[in-house]
Motif scaffolding. Structure first.
Motif, mmCIF file in Angstrom:
data_model
loop_
_atom_site.group_PDB
_atom_site.id
_atom_site.type_symbol
_atom_site.label_atom_id
_atom_site.label_comp_id
_atom_site.label_asym_id
_atom_site.label_seq_id
_atom_site.Cartn_x
_atom_site.Cartn_y
_atom_site.Cartn_z
ATOM 1 N N SER A 48 0.808 -1.231 0.000
ATOM 2 C CA SER A 48 0.000 0.000 0.000
ATOM 3 C C SER A 48 0.838 1.275 0.000
ATOM 4 O O SER A 48 0.307 2.367 0.207
ATOM 5 C CB SER A 48 -0.976 0.030 1.186
ATOM 6 O OG SER A 48 -1.890 -1.044 1.099
ATOM 7 N N SER A 49 2.156 1.160 -0.235
ATOM 8 C CA SER A 49 2.994 2.352 -0.321
ATOM 9 C C SER A 49 2.557 3.214 -1.501
ATOM 10 O O SER A 49 2.242 2.689 -2.579
ATOM 11 C CB SER A 49 4.457 1.961 -0.504
ATOM 12 O OG SER A 49 5.259 3.100 -0.790
ATOM 13 N N PRO A 50 2.558 4.535 -1.349
ATOM 14 C CA PRO A 50 2.232 5.405 -2.483
ATOM 15 C C PRO A 50 3.193 5.250 -3.649
ATOM 16 O O PRO A 50 2.841 5.566 -4.789
ATOM 17 C CB PRO A 50 2.297 6.815 -1.875
ATOM 18 C CG PRO A 50 3.109 6.671 -0.635
ATOM 19 C CD PRO A 50 2.831 5.301 -0.118
ATOM 20 N N ASN A 51 4.395 4.759 -3.384
ATOM 21 C CA ASN A 51 5.357 4.541 -4.465
ATOM 22 C C ASN A 51 4.939 3.421 -5.407
ATOM 23 O O ASN A 51 5.492 3.294 -6.500
ATOM 24 C CB ASN A 51 6.732 4.224 -3.888
ATOM 25 C CG ASN A 51 7.314 5.342 -3.052
ATOM 26 O OD1 ASN A 51 7.493 5.192 -1.847
ATOM 27 N ND2 ASN A 51 7.574 6.483 -3.667
ATOM 28 N N LEU A 52 3.982 2.611 -5.004
ATOM 29 C CA LEU A 52 3.538 1.486 -5.821
ATOM 30 C C LEU A 52 2.283 1.807 -6.631
ATOM 31 O O LEU A 52 1.765 0.939 -7.336
ATOM 32 C CB LEU A 52 3.265 0.264 -4.933
ATOM 33 C CG LEU A 52 4.446 -0.236 -4.084
ATOM 34 C CD1 LEU A 52 4.016 -1.448 -3.265
ATOM 35 C CD2 LEU A 52 5.650 -0.559 -4.949
ATOM 36 N N ASP A 53 1.794 3.049 -6.543
ATOM 37 C CA ASP A 53 0.577 3.424 -7.265
ATOM 38 C C ASP A 53 0.767 3.276 -8.771
ATOM 39 O O ASP A 53 1.852 3.541 -9.308
ATOM 40 C CB ASP A 53 0.184 4.865 -6.952
ATOM 41 C CG ASP A 53 -0.408 5.014 -5.556
ATOM 42 O OD1 ASP A 53 -0.660 3.987 -4.910
ATOM 43 O OD2 ASP A 53 -0.619 6.163 -5.118
ATOM 44 N N SER A 54 -0.293 2.901 -9.451
ATOM 45 C CA SER A 54 -0.245 2.754 -10.909
ATOM 46 C C SER A 54 -0.635 4.039 -11.631
ATOM 47 O O SER A 54 -0.503 4.132 -12.849
ATOM 48 C CB SER A 54 -1.183 1.625 -11.352
ATOM 49 O OG SER A 54 -2.521 1.903 -10.964
ATOM 50 N N ARG A 55 -1.128 5.030 -10.897
ATOM 51 C CA ARG A 55 -1.506 6.315 -11.480
ATOM 52 C C ARG A 55 -0.718 7.439 -10.803
ATOM 53 O O ARG A 55 -0.420 7.375 -9.619
ATOM 54 C CB ARG A 55 -3.005 6.588 -11.299
ATOM 55 C CG ARG A 55 -3.920 5.503 -11.845
ATOM 56 C CD ARG A 55 -5.382 5.915 -11.658
ATOM 57 N NE ARG A 55 -6.306 4.867 -12.081
ATOM 58 C CZ ARG A 55 -6.888 4.015 -11.243
ATOM 59 N NH1 ARG A 55 -6.637 4.094 -9.941
ATOM 60 N NH2 ARG A 55 -7.721 3.097 -11.704
ATOM 61 N N LYS A 56 -0.437 8.492 -11.564
ATOM 62 C CA LYS A 56 0.280 9.644 -11.016
ATOM 63 C C LYS A 56 -0.409 10.909 -11.481
ATOM 64 O O LYS A 56 -0.278 11.334 -12.633
ATOM 65 C CB LYS A 56 1.735 9.626 -11.492
ATOM 66 C CG LYS A 56 2.591 10.734 -10.869
ATOM 67 C CD LYS A 56 2.774 10.485 -9.384
ATOM 68 C CE LYS A 56 3.696 11.511 -8.755
ATOM 69 N NZ LYS A 56 3.928 11.224 -7.320
#
Length: 298
Positions: free
Chosen positions: A145-153
């Motif tokens: 759930s780290s924000p670094n793993l998000d698929s959208r920016k």
């Protein structure tokens, strides 16, 4: 009875008026956050660092995720929330995450020590010093759930307004009415660091600036050849800020009220619990600014 020329509003009219202002949305958000064990304040005041006057954030919440009183080390969770009642949807324009996005610490979070250093004895120069951000040393960029793993920016936020039967974009007031106040509130509520060497206490503060909207939310990947508008429940956004009091990349999350519980569970609590578990493995790392040897995984 009164002698007024106009009638008194009935209960439905009073509630309708409050609904239109967004005040009831604030209370509902506060109640939902409070149910998850946070200490919650609505209308939390802070001093504007540029103008010196009092401002307030709609909902402020704090909770301890982990702590070791004997060592004065703790992991805190902060929520800094602006609530917007909207008849039109919000749209986040974004791009695909790059290498920096996969490792960089979001600005809102605070490490007790910003980085750790060590002497690189294998380097050509015997006094070579290496540095790694504490965020990456602890491996927070790889946790569930780290924000670094998000698929959208997200990189831009606009609101759609229906004018003459056509949807028009408008972002003229979002930056000043939402982004800037959130940014200033985050800085105002940021906990101080102990700059002593070694520090006597350590606070790892996970701060989540959030815009909660009563309306719909769409995401558009601007890098696509034929972009489409995808309806989403929440998305992270980063804006480049340059002001007299603060400069840098500012992060915030845009969340629909309908998905607030999902966001709090799957992003805020899930990531915070993962961070707390990692810190608990060796809490003294939060007070350690210098290493005797390079990290094992480097």
């Amino acid at each position: 009875m009164t002698d007024r020329a106009f009638p008194s509003p009935n209960s439905d009219e009073v509630i309708g008026a409050l609904e239109r202002t967004g005040y009831l949305l604030e209370q509902r958000v506060a109640s939902q956050v409070r149910s998850l064990g946070f200490s919650v304040t609505t209308g939390r005041a802070f001093e504007d660092p540029d103008e010196g006057k009092s401002r307030e954030v709609d909902v402020y919440a704090i909770k301890r995720a982990w702590g070791d009183p004997s060592k004065d080390i703790q992991v805190l969770i902060q929520l800094v929330i602006e609530c917007k009642r909207s008849t039109g949807p919000y749209v986040v324009l974004g791009r695909k995450p790059n290498g920096r996005d996969r490792s960089h610490q979001p600005h809102s979070h605070t490490m007790p020590i910003s980085s750790v250093t060590w002497h690189d004895t294998q380097a050509d120069h015997p006094r070579t010093i290496r540095v790694i951000p504490t965020w990456n040393w602890l491996g927070l960029h790889t946790l569930p759930s780290s924000p670094n793993l998000d698929s959208r920016k997200g990189v831009q936020l606009v609101r759609l307004n229906l004018q003459q039967n056509k949807w028009q974009t408008d972002n003229s007031s979002i930056f000043e009415s939402t982004t800037v106040p959130l940014m200033k509130a985050v800085e105002s509520f940021r906990p101080p660091r102990d700059t002593a060497e070694p520090p006597s206490y350590a606070v790892l503060n996970l701060c989540f600036p959030v815009l909660v909207t009563s309306g719909e939310l769409f995401y558009v990947d601007g890098e696509e050849v034929a972009p489409i508008a995808e309806q989403v429940e929440w998305v992270s956004l980063e804006r480049d800020i340059k002001m007299r009091s603060m400069t840098g990349l500012f992060n915030m999350d845009v969340v629909t009220y309908a998905a607030l519980d999902l966001y709090l569970t799957n992003r805020v609590l899930a990531f915070s619990e993962a961070v707390a578990e990692e810190v608990a493995r060796d809490p003294d790392r939060l007070k350690q600014g210098q290493l005797d040897a390079p990290p094992a995984d480097l």
